[in-house]
Design a protein around this motif. Structure first.
Motif, PDB file in Angstrom:
ATOM      1  N   TYR A  66       0.896  -1.211   0.162  1.00 31.18           N
ATOM      2  CA  TYR A  66      -0.104   0.073   0.098  1.00 31.18           C
ATOM      3  C   TYR A  66       1.020   1.182  -0.094  1.00 31.18           C
ATOM      4  O   TYR A  66       0.768   2.084  -0.729  1.00 31.18           O
ATOM      5  CB  TYR A  66      -1.052   0.000   1.231  1.00 31.18           C
ATOM      6  CG  TYR A  66      -1.560   1.431   1.528  1.00 31.18           C
ATOM      7  CD1 TYR A  66      -2.670   1.631   0.867  1.00 31.18           C
ATOM      8  CD2 TYR A  66      -1.313   2.138   2.304  1.00 31.18           C
ATOM      9  CE1 TYR A  66      -3.250   2.583   0.985  1.00 31.18           C
ATOM     10  CE2 TYR A  66      -1.867   3.270   2.524  1.00 31.18           C
ATOM     11  CZ  TYR A  66      -3.118   3.876   1.792  1.00 31.18           C
ATOM     12  OH  TYR A  66      -3.534   4.902   2.000  1.00 31.18           O
ATOM     13  N   PHE A  67       1.758   1.241   0.806  1.00 36.50           N
ATOM     14  CA  PHE A  67       2.675   2.552   1.082  1.00 36.50           C
ATOM     15  C   PHE A  67       3.726   2.639  -0.239  1.00 36.50           C
ATOM     16  O   PHE A  67       3.938   3.804  -0.553  1.00 36.50           O
ATOM     17  CB  PHE A  67       3.589   2.616   2.227  1.00 36.50           C
ATOM     18  CG  PHE A  67       2.486   2.998   3.555  1.00 36.50           C
ATOM     19  CD1 PHE A  67       2.216   4.407   3.528  1.00 36.50           C
ATOM     20  CD2 PHE A  67       2.139   2.199   4.551  1.00 36.50           C
ATOM     21  CE1 PHE A  67       1.372   4.813   4.650  1.00 36.50           C
ATOM     22  CE2 PHE A  67       1.268   2.522   5.658  1.00 36.50           C
ATOM     23  CZ  PHE A  67       0.982   4.024   5.398  1.00 36.50           C
ATOM     24  N   THR A  68       4.087   1.395  -0.717  1.00 32.77           N
ATOM     25  CA  THR A  68       4.866   1.608  -2.095  1.00 32.77           C
ATOM     26  C   THR A  68       3.977   2.393  -3.088  1.00 32.77           C
ATOM     27  O   THR A  68       4.557   3.254  -3.677  1.00 32.77           O
ATOM     28  CB  THR A  68       5.189   0.230  -2.679  1.00 32.77           C
ATOM     29  OG1 THR A  68       5.977  -0.297  -1.640  1.00 32.77           O
ATOM     30  CG2 THR A  68       5.949   0.506  -4.004  1.00 32.77           C
ATOM     31  N   ASP A  69       2.766   1.959  -3.190  1.00 35.83           N
ATOM     32  CA  ASP A  69       1.791   2.449  -4.218  1.00 35.83           C
ATOM     33  C   ASP A  69       1.467   3.914  -3.802  1.00 35.83           C
ATOM     34  O   ASP A  69       1.333   5.039  -4.740  1.00 35.83           O
ATOM     35  CB  ASP A  69       0.378   2.038  -4.279  1.00 35.83           C
ATOM     36  CG  ASP A  69       0.506   0.545  -5.121  1.00 35.83           C
ATOM     37  OD1 ASP A  69       1.615   0.303  -5.567  1.00 35.83           O
ATOM     38  OD2 ASP A  69      -0.285  -0.051  -5.219  1.00 35.83           O
ATOM     39  N   THR A 135       5.261   9.678   4.520  1.00 37.37           N
ATOM     40  CA  THR A 135       4.332  10.486   4.408  1.00 37.37           C
ATOM     41  C   THR A 135       4.355  11.794   5.197  1.00 37.37           C
ATOM     42  O   THR A 135       4.529  13.029   4.520  1.00 37.37           O
ATOM     43  CB  THR A 135       2.893   9.955   4.595  1.00 37.37           C
ATOM     44  OG1 THR A 135       2.454   8.908   3.993  1.00 37.37           O
ATOM     45  CG2 THR A 135       1.887  11.084   4.126  1.00 37.37           C
ATOM     46  N   ILE A 136       4.895  11.634   6.173  1.00 29.75           N
ATOM     47  CA  ILE A 136       5.113  12.843   7.120  1.00 29.75           C
ATOM     48  C   ILE A 136       6.351  13.477   6.787  1.00 29.75           C
ATOM     49  O   ILE A 136       6.570  14.966   6.430  1.00 29.75           O
ATOM     50  CB  ILE A 136       5.417  12.543   8.737  1.00 29.75           C
ATOM     51  CG1 ILE A 136       4.018  12.030   9.344  1.00 29.75           C
ATOM     52  CG2 ILE A 136       5.903  13.633   9.484  1.00 29.75           C
ATOM     53  CD1 ILE A 136       4.167  11.802  10.648  1.00 29.75           C
ATOM     54  N   SER A 137       7.625  12.588   6.118  1.00 34.22           N
ATOM     55  CA  SER A 137       8.751  13.313   5.710  1.00 34.22           C
ATOM     56  C   SER A 137       8.403  13.939   4.492  1.00 34.22           C
ATOM     57  O   SER A 137       9.080  15.206   4.009  1.00 34.22           O
ATOM     58  CB  SER A 137       9.776  12.117   5.546  1.00 34.22           C
ATOM     59  OG  SER A 137      10.216  11.652   6.464  1.00 34.22           O
ATOM     60  N   TRP A 138       7.589  13.463   3.463  1.00 39.39           N
ATOM     61  CA  TRP A 138       7.149  14.115   2.232  1.00 39.39           C
ATOM     62  C   TRP A 138       6.301  15.353   2.486  1.00 39.39           C
ATOM     63  O   TRP A 138       6.748  16.769   2.291  1.00 39.39           O
ATOM     64  CB  TRP A 138       6.150  13.415   1.476  1.00 39.39           C
ATOM     65  CG  TRP A 138       5.663  13.764   0.194  1.00 39.39           C
ATOM     66  CD1 TRP A 138       6.370  13.826  -1.049  1.00 39.39           C
ATOM     67  CD2 TRP A 138       4.344  14.602   0.227  1.00 39.39           C
ATOM     68  NE1 TRP A 138       5.629  14.580  -2.195  1.00 39.39           N
ATOM     69  CE2 TRP A 138       4.572  15.049  -1.290  1.00 39.39           C
ATOM     70  CE3 TRP A 138       3.276  15.232   0.712  1.00 39.39           C
ATOM     71  CZ2 TRP A 138       3.565  15.836  -1.877  1.00 39.39           C
ATOM     72  CZ3 TRP A 138       2.583  15.963   0.297  1.00 39.39           C
ATOM     73  CH2 TRP A 138       2.550  16.036  -1.271  1.00 39.39           C
TER      74      TRP A 138
END
Length: 200
Positions: A66-69, A135-138
């Motif tokens: 999921y997180f790869t996508d 996601t937080i880093s992004w």
């Protein structure tokens, strides 16, 4: 059983992950059994254990997949020819839209599993937490870019990483409460907060 139902897809592992993802995002991890996954996917039991040692390992793989996508989606937003504020706005606009009136399967997996697997499975918890951090880093990168191009207001005495965490945690919590309350009010509140802090 028909011939079609016994035909195993060319990429069995991906097919199992996608089938499990759809089922778990709707019903939750504990409510979905391996048999239901196999029946829905049309795949024999032996194929499941060829790729996954257990249901827990399967759940961990689904979260990772999921997180790869999800990272691909973040990268797509990053490539947009707009300022950082607009990129952040577009990200949360998509979150807001997909969570209203019952969560969309693209978002439900994280919302459901966040409340379910923390005490259930350490490997799944670790994988889920790594996805959060991605996601937080992004978001932190976009905030820094927004400060640099003056499209995002910069408050005093707060790091970009801290602001990113506050937004992400608020949105994840609001999504969970929206499910519990069956109203869009929690999402509307964090959407108003976020857009205000973005200077919209």
């Amino acid at each position: 059983m028909s011939a079609a139902s016994t035909t195993i897809p060319p990429d069995t592992k991906t097919h199992l992950l996608e089938t499990g993802y759809q089922l778990i995002s709707k019903k939750g991890f504990t409510a979905v059994g391996i048999k239901q996954i196999l029946d829905t996917a049309g795949i024999p039991k032996g194929s499941f254990y060829h790729y996954f040692a257990s249901k827990e390992a399967f759940g961990e793989a689904i979260i990772s997949h999921y997180f790869t996508d999800y990272k691909i989606r973040l990268d797509t937003i990053s490539r947009q020819k707009v300022n950082a504020q607009q990129k952040i706005y577009d990200y949360f606009q998509s979150w807001y839209d997909t969570q209203q009136n019952g969560c969309d399967h693209e978002k439900c997996l994280v919302v459901k599993l966040s409340a379910e697997v923390a005490d259930l499975s350490e490997p799944m918890r670790i994988t889920l937490n790594a996805g959060y951090q991605q996601t937080i880093s992004w978001l932190a990168e976009q905030i820094k870019a927004g400060w640099a191009d003056d499209s995002v207001p910069q408050p005093d005495n707060i790091a970009a990483e801290s602001m990113a965490k506050r937004w992400y945690f608020a949105w994840l919590g609001a999504s969970l409460i929206a499910k519990i309350s069956q109203t869009n009010t929690p999402l509307a509140e964090v959407w108003q907060m976020t857009t205000s802090q973005l200077g919209r």
